[in-house]
Design a protein around this motif. Structure first.
Motif, PDB file in Angstrom:
ATOM      1  N   LEU A  56       0.821  -1.210   0.000  1.00  0.00           N
ATOM      2  CA  LEU A  56       0.000   0.000   0.000  1.00  0.00           C
ATOM      3  C   LEU A  56       0.859   1.266   0.000  1.00  0.00           C
ATOM      4  O   LEU A  56       0.467   2.281  -0.577  1.00  0.00           O
ATOM      5  CB  LEU A  56      -0.964  -0.013   1.194  1.00  0.00           C
ATOM      6  CG  LEU A  56      -2.087  -1.047   1.032  1.00  0.00           C
ATOM      7  CD1 LEU A  56      -2.895  -1.173   2.326  1.00  0.00           C
ATOM      8  CD2 LEU A  56      -2.998  -0.682  -0.135  1.00  0.00           C
ATOM      9  N   LYS A  57       2.023   1.201   0.623  1.00  0.00           N
ATOM     10  CA  LYS A  57       2.939   2.351   0.557  1.00  0.00           C
ATOM     11  C   LYS A  57       3.367   2.589  -0.884  1.00  0.00           C
ATOM     12  O   LYS A  57       3.357   3.714  -1.383  1.00  0.00           O
ATOM     13  CB  LYS A  57       4.179   2.091   1.425  1.00  0.00           C
ATOM     14  CG  LYS A  57       5.190   3.234   1.424  1.00  0.00           C
ATOM     15  CD  LYS A  57       6.350   2.928   2.377  1.00  0.00           C
ATOM     16  CE  LYS A  57       7.261   4.140   2.560  1.00  0.00           C
ATOM     17  NZ  LYS A  57       7.882   4.606   1.311  1.00  0.00           N
ATOM     18  N   TRP A  58       3.725   1.504  -1.568  1.00  0.00           N
ATOM     19  CA  TRP A  58       4.105   1.627  -2.984  1.00  0.00           C
ATOM     20  C   TRP A  58       2.940   2.153  -3.813  1.00  0.00           C
ATOM     21  O   TRP A  58       3.113   3.036  -4.651  1.00  0.00           O
ATOM     22  CB  TRP A  58       4.552   0.259  -3.527  1.00  0.00           C
ATOM     23  CG  TRP A  58       4.747   0.281  -5.015  1.00  0.00           C
ATOM     24  CD1 TRP A  58       5.807   0.814  -5.695  1.00  0.00           C
ATOM     25  CD2 TRP A  58       3.845  -0.224  -6.014  1.00  0.00           C
ATOM     26  NE1 TRP A  58       5.626   0.670  -7.056  1.00  0.00           N
ATOM     27  CE2 TRP A  58       4.429   0.038  -7.275  1.00  0.00           C
ATOM     28  CE3 TRP A  58       2.619  -0.875  -5.952  1.00  0.00           C
ATOM     29  CZ2 TRP A  58       3.809  -0.325  -8.472  1.00  0.00           C
ATOM     30  CZ3 TRP A  58       2.005  -1.241  -7.143  1.00  0.00           C
ATOM     31  CH2 TRP A  58       2.612  -0.966  -8.389  1.00  0.00           C
ATOM     32  N   TYR A  59       1.743   1.640  -3.542  1.00  0.00           N
ATOM     33  CA  TYR A  59       0.567   2.070  -4.297  1.00  0.00           C
ATOM     34  C   TYR A  59       0.282   3.551  -4.071  1.00  0.00           C
ATOM     35  O   TYR A  59       0.001   4.291  -5.024  1.00  0.00           O
ATOM     36  CB  TYR A  59      -0.646   1.234  -3.886  1.00  0.00           C
ATOM     37  CG  TYR A  59      -1.911   1.571  -4.651  1.00  0.00           C
ATOM     38  CD1 TYR A  59      -2.046   1.257  -6.002  1.00  0.00           C
ATOM     39  CD2 TYR A  59      -2.979   2.196  -4.007  1.00  0.00           C
ATOM     40  CE1 TYR A  59      -3.206   1.559  -6.701  1.00  0.00           C
ATOM     41  CE2 TYR A  59      -4.148   2.497  -4.703  1.00  0.00           C
ATOM     42  CZ  TYR A  59      -4.253   2.182  -6.044  1.00  0.00           C
ATOM     43  OH  TYR A  59      -5.406   2.488  -6.732  1.00  0.00           O
ATOM     44  N   ASP A 116      -2.025  -3.011 -10.431  1.00  0.00           N
ATOM     45  CA  ASP A 116      -0.923  -2.164 -10.906  1.00  0.00           C
ATOM     46  C   ASP A 116       0.397  -2.932 -10.879  1.00  0.00           C
ATOM     47  O   ASP A 116       1.228  -2.807 -11.782  1.00  0.00           O
ATOM     48  CB  ASP A 116      -0.821  -0.904 -10.039  1.00  0.00           C
ATOM     49  CG  ASP A 116      -1.837   0.161 -10.433  1.00  0.00           C
ATOM     50  OD1 ASP A 116      -2.765  -0.182 -11.193  1.00  0.00           O
ATOM     51  OD2 ASP A 116      -1.702   1.314 -10.001  1.00  0.00           O
ATOM     52  N   LEU A 117       0.582  -3.722  -9.850  1.00  0.00           N
ATOM     53  CA  LEU A 117       1.790  -4.532  -9.742  1.00  0.00           C
ATOM     54  C   LEU A 117       1.850  -5.542 -10.900  1.00  0.00           C
ATOM     55  O   LEU A 117       2.899  -5.728 -11.525  1.00  0.00           O
ATOM     56  CB  LEU A 117       1.757  -5.279  -8.402  1.00  0.00           C
ATOM     57  CG  LEU A 117       3.059  -5.802  -7.812  1.00  0.00           C
ATOM     58  CD1 LEU A 117       4.091  -4.691  -7.689  1.00  0.00           C
ATOM     59  CD2 LEU A 117       2.779  -6.427  -6.452  1.00  0.00           C
ATOM     60  N   SER A 165       2.952  -3.988 -14.150  1.00  0.00           N
ATOM     61  CA  SER A 165       4.229  -3.260 -14.203  1.00  0.00           C
ATOM     62  C   SER A 165       5.394  -4.209 -13.925  1.00  0.00           C
ATOM     63  O   SER A 165       5.964  -4.760 -14.858  1.00  0.00           O
ATOM     64  CB  SER A 165       4.217  -2.105 -13.204  1.00  0.00           C
ATOM     65  OG  SER A 165       3.956  -2.556 -11.882  1.00  0.00           O
ATOM     66  N   TYR A 166       5.721  -4.430 -12.689  1.00  0.00           N
ATOM     67  CA  TYR A 166       6.874  -5.261 -12.348  1.00  0.00           C
ATOM     68  C   TYR A 166       6.616  -6.760 -12.487  1.00  0.00           C
ATOM     69  O   TYR A 166       7.550  -7.543 -12.587  1.00  0.00           O
ATOM     70  CB  TYR A 166       7.338  -4.974 -10.913  1.00  0.00           C
ATOM     71  CG  TYR A 166       7.796  -3.566 -10.715  1.00  0.00           C
ATOM     72  CD1 TYR A 166       9.050  -3.157 -11.174  1.00  0.00           C
ATOM     73  CD2 TYR A 166       6.979  -2.631 -10.095  1.00  0.00           C
ATOM     74  CE1 TYR A 166       9.483  -1.856 -11.009  1.00  0.00           C
ATOM     75  CE2 TYR A 166       7.404  -1.324  -9.919  1.00  0.00           C
ATOM     76  CZ  TYR A 166       8.650  -0.933 -10.381  1.00  0.00           C
ATOM     77  OH  TYR A 166       9.075   0.350 -10.216  1.00  0.00           O
ATOM     78  N   MET A 167       5.340  -7.126 -12.477  1.00  0.00           N
ATOM     79  CA  MET A 167       5.044  -8.558 -12.494  1.00  0.00           C
ATOM     80  C   MET A 167       4.194  -8.949 -13.706  1.00  0.00           C
ATOM     81  O   MET A 167       3.201  -9.648 -13.593  1.00  0.00           O
ATOM     82  CB  MET A 167       4.357  -8.978 -11.179  1.00  0.00           C
ATOM     83  CG  MET A 167       5.256  -8.734  -9.975  1.00  0.00           C
ATOM     84  SD  MET A 167       4.583  -9.316  -8.410  1.00  0.00           S
ATOM     85  CE  MET A 167       4.688 -11.090  -8.621  1.00  0.00           C
TER      86      MET A 167
END
Length: 374
Positions: free
Chosen positions: A17-20, A191-192, A195-197
């Motif tokens: 959630l911090k990343w989001y 979103d993950l 993007s990265y996954m």
DNA sequence: AAGTCGTGGCT
DNA sequence: TAGCCAAGACT
């Protein structure tokens, strides 16, 4: 598969959630949590990429600003708004659900995962997405991203193409989802996953949750999620009839069920339907295709035509499970025929933009234009 | 449970 | 190119 402790789950929520919060995408349907906005975007996003959906979503919301507008819209107007987006039953089901809410429920949305699934076109994923994002219910939204992200993080070996596997993922994610921010949690996973996954070229090295990624740790990222391959599209030969009259082109509206339901195309005849039972497709020359199409066409319509083959390679169009290979035959009529026995209309070229047409028709049109200008 | 149902992007 | 792949639901 891995099992996470309560401590690991708490750390994962915080990290995700911090990343989001710092990196979430600014998307048109994220300006608020209006269930109508969330719902329309989720339906459009089914099996469809974000960049494709954005212009459709903007246009759709300008045409149908509220669920009442959608419920009252003419079906052909709705289909026109959906033209080119594919999976056209989504548009029909979208309006059905709008009418269910407006007419049967006095405009009141179901606010739970289970209640939302009772609406037409809203399945387990979409119900979870709306329930969590619009109504704050702590429930998983298990889509392709969730399969991929958690399949890798936890190295889940169940085959995601099997319906039963969805329940395993739902139960697993329901224990991990942040009950305080379920909507943000589910959207962060999406979103993950984009993007990265990603499926093909993941960048786990820079992923914010790489410490939680067991598949990365063991060097098996691309082995997850586990899935069986889909069968190849089956080739099917067609003939498209380009009948040009002084009033326009003969067009047909496809049946109200099945592939490309209710969309308009040139009359399409399956070549196998033109053959006798004991004939092989390879036995026929192109001239035979033309004469037989002519016979079949006049039998069905009593429209007198003399068809000519448009040379060159076939127009090909691939669906999920079919590969259409279409040859064009044309006729130039000097008078407008009686088409009262024909399930279609003669449409002026200037009126094409009023008829919803699939991409394959747009391909046929371009081929016809190129051929007729020579 | 397995088929059906679109299109565009990417390798 | 041919083959996956992308925020699935319905039958």
């Amino acid at each position: 598969m891995e099992q996470w402790s309560e401590e690991t789950i708490a750390a994962f929520r915080k990290t995700l959630l911090k990343w989001y919060d710092e990196n979430k995408r600014d998307l048109p349907w994220r300006r608020d949590h209006d269930p109508y906005h969330v719902w329309v975007s989720e339906i459009m996003l089914q099996q469809t990429q974000v960049n494709t959906v954005i212009p459709y979503y903007e246009r759709f919301m300008s045409m149908f600003p509220t669920i009442n507008d959608l419920a009252a819209a003419k079906p052909e107007q709705l289909l026109k708004a959906w033209e080119g987006l594919g999976y056209y039953s989504r548009a029909r089901n979208l309006q059905r659900a709008a009418q269910e809410i407006v007419n049967d429920r006095r405009g009141e949305w179901p606010t739970t995962d289970a209640g939302l699934q009772e609406l037409t076109g809203i399945g387990p994923y979409t119900a979870g997405a709306i329930a969590s994002i619009a109504f704050g219910e702590p429930v998983a939204a298990v889509d392709g991203n969730a399969f991929r992200v958690f399949g890798r993080l936890l190295m889940i070996d169940a085959d995601i193409t099997k319906p039963a596997t969805r329940q395993l993922f739902a139960e697993t994610i329901d224990r991990i989802i942040d009950p305080q921010r379920p909507g943000d949690f589910n959207q962060a996973i999406m979103d993950l996953g984009s993007s990265y996954m990603t499926a093909k070229n993941p960048d786990v090295e820079h992923s914010p949750v790489k410490m939680f990624d067991r598949s990365y740790e063991t060097g098996h990222v691309l082995d997850y999620p586990v899935k069986t391959a889909k069968p190849r599209p089956v080739p099917v030969d067609y003939v498209a009839l380009v009948i040009h009259t002084p009033a326009g082109y003969l067009m047909t509206k496809r049946p109200s069920t099945g592939l490309l339901a209710n969309l308009w195309t040139f009359p399409l005849v399956k070549v196998s339907d033109l053959l006798k039972d004991d004939e092989q497709k390879t036995d026929l020359m192109d001239v035979d295709i033309v004469s037989r199409a002519e016979q079949a066409f006049e039998t069905e319509t009593e429209i007198p035509v003399s068809l000519a083959l448009i040379g060159g390679r076939a127009v090909t169009h691939t669906f999920t499970h079919l590969k259409w290979q279409i040859r064009l035959v044309s006729a130039e009529l000097s008078t407008v025929p009686d088409i009262s026995l024909f399930a279609g209309e003669i449409v002026a070229e200037s009126a094409f933009d009023q008829y919803p047409m699939p991409v394959v028709q747009q391909k046929l049109w371009r081929r016809w234009q190129a051929a007729s200008k020579k």
